[in-house]
Design an enzyme around this catalytic site. Sequence first.
Site, short mmCIF file in Angstrom:
data_model
loop_
_atom_site.label_atom_id
_atom_site.label_comp_id
_atom_site.label_asym_id
_atom_site.label_seq_id
_atom_site.Cartn_x
_atom_site.Cartn_y
_atom_site.Cartn_z
N HIS A 21 0.85 -1.20 0.00
CA HIS A 21 0.00 0.00 0.00
C HIS A 21 0.88 1.24 0.00
O HIS A 21 1.36 1.70 1.04
CB HIS A 21 -0.92 -0.04 1.24
CG HIS A 21 -1.99 1.01 1.22
ND1 HIS A 21 -3.32 0.71 1.45
CD2 HIS A 21 -1.96 2.34 1.01
CE1 HIS A 21 -4.05 1.81 1.38
NE2 HIS A 21 -3.24 2.82 1.12
N HIS A 23 1.19 5.04 -2.32
CA HIS A 23 0.61 5.88 -3.37
C HIS A 23 1.71 6.55 -4.17
O HIS A 23 2.56 7.23 -3.58
CB HIS A 23 -0.31 6.94 -2.76
CG HIS A 23 -1.55 6.36 -2.14
ND1 HIS A 23 -2.75 6.28 -2.81
CD2 HIS A 23 -1.78 5.81 -0.93
CE1 HIS A 23 -3.67 5.71 -2.03
NE2 HIS A 23 -3.10 5.42 -0.88
N ASP A 25 1.55 9.16 -6.02
CA ASP A 25 1.50 10.61 -5.86
C ASP A 25 1.75 11.04 -4.41
O ASP A 25 1.73 12.24 -4.11
CB ASP A 25 0.15 11.17 -6.35
CG ASP A 25 -1.04 10.40 -5.82
OD1 ASP A 25 -0.93 9.18 -5.60
OD2 ASP A 25 -2.10 11.01 -5.60
N HIS A 210 -9.91 0.99 0.04
CA HIS A 210 -9.63 1.80 1.24
C HIS A 210 -10.88 1.77 2.10
O HIS A 210 -11.92 2.32 1.71
CB HIS A 210 -9.35 3.25 0.86
CG HIS A 210 -7.94 3.53 0.47
ND1 HIS A 210 -7.42 3.17 -0.75
CD2 HIS A 210 -6.93 4.16 1.14
CE1 HIS A 210 -6.16 3.56 -0.82
NE2 HIS A 210 -5.84 4.17 0.32
N GLU A 213 -10.67 3.31 7.62
CA GLU A 213 -9.56 4.20 7.98
C GLU A 213 -10.13 5.33 8.82
O GLU A 213 -9.95 5.39 10.02
CB GLU A 213 -8.89 4.73 6.70
CG GLU A 213 -7.73 5.68 6.96
CD GLU A 213 -7.17 6.27 5.67
OE1 GLU A 213 -7.80 6.11 4.62
OE2 GLU A 213 -6.10 6.91 5.74
N ASP A 304 1.91 3.96 2.87
CA ASP A 304 0.85 4.86 2.40
C ASP A 304 1.45 6.00 1.58
O ASP A 304 1.46 5.93 0.37
CB ASP A 304 0.01 5.38 3.57
CG ASP A 304 -1.45 5.65 3.17
OD1 ASP A 304 -1.84 5.27 2.05
OD2 ASP A 304 -2.19 6.23 3.98
ZN LIG Z 1 -3.87 4.79 1.06
#
Ligand SMILES: [Zn+2]
Length: 366
Positions: A21, A23, A25, A210, A213, A304
């Site tokens: 996991h 990202h 960006d 997702h 969270e 993340d």
């Molecule tokens: Zn995430």
Amino acid sequence: MTGPTPPTLASIRRAPKVLLHDHLDGGLRPATVLELAADCGYDELPADNEADLEAWFRESADSGSLERYLETFAHTVAVMQTPEGLRRVARECVLDLAADSVVYAEVRFAPEQHLERGLSLDEVVEHTLAGFREGEAEAAAAGQPIVVVCLLTAMRHAARSREIAELTVRWRDRGVGGFDIAGAEAGYPPTRHLDAFEYMRASNAHFTIHAGEAFGLPSIHEALAYCGCDRLGHGVRIIDDIRVPGGEIADAELGRLASYVRDKRIPLELCPSSNVQTGAVPSLDKHPFDLLARLRFRVTVNTDNRLMSDTSMSKEMFELSRTFGYGWSDLERFTINAMKSAFVPFPERLRIIDDIIKPGYAVLIG
Ligand SMILES: [Zn+2]
């Protein structure tokens, strides 16, 4: 819980790691953000030098609000709108992960957010994958082999999920391993995107969601029961369905949903630093990671957003180890959990576990 030499940050950096996991960006180098912004004429960055920009990302992410945390992506996404920008960010992502001894990674991003300068969804994927392949080749040449698989994300507040699911399947034999939905959870339940998930299931394709969270058990329940996801992105709020009277693990009482997640070995893509930053948990020592690990949920460790959280796989593992006293065998277990849960075919998972992870930890465990 013990190994002969306790894990240090330096030794964890040399250990093989698996990341599910992350990202794209959320992992740019600050210097790259500045250079790409200059190249493409983007003049809205909140700082004009590397140190200030790095600090700005960190502070904004520390605000304790998921919504504000997500705002920081406006700037990174803005400099990833051209073939050159996408390719460079993807290539550097691979090199940074490989330098941290990540041996397998699934890196996700939302192609629909990269169309501002006229690229098509397919072109966005094409240039990003080209960057990943360049990075892999360079890392292998430098003696740090890594396998990177791309996951395509649809934004949960938007309405393009079916299109992105189709894009995922179209590219699945060329470096795309699965699908995801992301973005602010409250008000945007995963069931809004049922047709995308149905399409994925009908195509025998993998996806994660997702869920759990910022928002609790209903989101996790929908993601599993109605959408049928293979993994939970975060899933940390599953803790709300677990009671530990008197603090004894042996006495833990699991509700039906928590039992289901554990029984079915649903992987939890836990992201400790990010969870603290967004306020999903109050502090690392109060993170349910340890309880979930002790209860033998399939926990995995993830970054993340490496830029926003100023983190890496090694830092995440080191902080967990320092906070909860984990030794090498624990870190190996989390790593194997992640590799078992990867969206690549079973023989490839076994190869990485048997040929890379187990020998790598055997040396460290001694
Ligand atoms: Zn995430």
